[in-house]
Design an enzyme around this catalytic site. Structure first.
Site, PDB file in Angstrom:
ATOM      1  N   HIS A   1       0.358 -11.893   1.814  1.00  0.00           N
ATOM      2  CA  HIS A   1      -0.661 -11.177   1.047  1.00  0.00           C
ATOM      3  C   HIS A   1      -1.321 -12.040  -0.032  1.00  0.00           C
ATOM      4  CE1 HIS A   1      -1.666  -6.706   0.226  1.00  0.00           C
ATOM      5  NE2 HIS A   1      -2.702  -7.456  -0.043  1.00  0.00           N
TER       6      HIS A   1
ATOM      7  N   TYR B   1       0.824  -1.213   0.000  1.00  0.00           N
ATOM      8  CA  TYR B   1       0.000   0.000   0.000  1.00  0.00           C
ATOM      9  C   TYR B   1       0.858   1.262   0.000  1.00  0.00           C
ATOM     10  CZ  TYR B   1      -3.800  -3.149   1.544  1.00  0.00           C
ATOM     11  OH  TYR B   1      -4.711  -4.166   1.672  1.00  0.00           O
TER      12      TYR B   1
END
Length: 265
Positions: free
Chosen positions: A99, A48
């Site tokens: 992830h 991010y």
């Protein structure tokens, strides 16, 4: 705020705030606003590119903090974790997630072993995965005997992942919903959702989040301002009846996935 019990004996707030697509320069203010409103779970990830801002906003808080190992760091999770901790400005996080499995790399089993070591070293209190299919979870459990505490997956009324959720329930894994409101305004404007919202005098977002909460999922909606944060938080005191739940359940579409298919990453 309900807490969910993890399979390692720890607990995690059910409702949190997501930070995907929030710029680093804005993340601190948004996280502080969310914490002031009452959120006790903050979710970020290395990819991010906002861990520094999230950490600045989180500073001094005892909220539950999650970050994630990105795909290109599965070969060196310890170094990746140290980088995340430095950016966040903390000595440990509450939850570290892998992830994506990225099976074509064939590194996720060894990465899971490294994450177990990071947990044992105290750099993260709990470990889990994101976007893992049952076959990927079976592989890491077979290799290590350690079951993920959480699997964070795409989950919203148009893509309800019932078989995946049943697998989680059978293995004591908490289901955590990403993109819980779908992406864009389509789901928020769905006639079935709007009817339930009008019935309760609530926003469409609150109705959808209340559906997640009623199903026992952890849910991490993103909001980019205090008004939307407060609107999301208000879902905690909305109770849906059987008719409401059935109307939302009927929106499921097996082809409703919006993000990547895990084996395609």
């Amino acid at each position: 705020m309900t807490d969910l019990t993890l399979n390692d004996g720890r607990s995690m707030p059910q409702l949190g705030m997501g930070t995907w697509q929030i710029p680093d320069s804005q993340a601190a203010a948004i996280v502080r606003s969310g914490l002031d409103i009452g959120f006790r779970l903050v979710d970020t990830a290395a990819i991010y590119d906002n861990e520094r801002g999230v950490g600045d906003g989180y500073k001094g808080s005892d909220a539950f903090l999650t970050t994630k190992l990105w795909n290109d760091r599965q070969g060196d999770p310890e170094a990746a974790m140290d980088e995340s901790l430095a950016l966040l400005g903390v000595e440990s996080v509450d939850l570290y997630l892998m992830h994506w499995p990225v099976p074509k790399q064939d590194k996720f089993v060894d990465a899971w072993k490294a994450m177990i070591a990071l947990r044992d070293a105290g750099k993260t209190k709990s470990i889990g995965v994101s976007n893992f299919l049952p076959e990927h979870i079976d592989a890491i459990v077979a290799a290590t005997g350690v079951t993920p505490a959480v699997n964070q997956i795409e989950l919203h009324p148009n893509f309800q992942q019932r078989e995946q959720r049943a697998y989680h329930d059978a293995h004591g894994i908490v289901t955590q919903s990403w993109s819980p409101l779908g992406q864009g305004k389509t789901l928020l404007q769905d006639p079935a959702i709007v009817r339930v919202a009008d019935k309760h005098g609530r926003s469409a977002a609150q109705v959808i989040l209340a559906w997640h909460l009623a199903n026992g999922f952890s849910v991490i909606p993103k909001a980019s301002d205090a008004e939307h944060l407060a609107d999301n938080f208000a879902a905690l005191d909305l109770t849906l009846d059987e008719w409401d739940m059935a109307a939302i359940e009927a929106l499921d579409d097996p082809a409703g996935r919006l993000g990547p298919e895990p084996n395609a990453m």
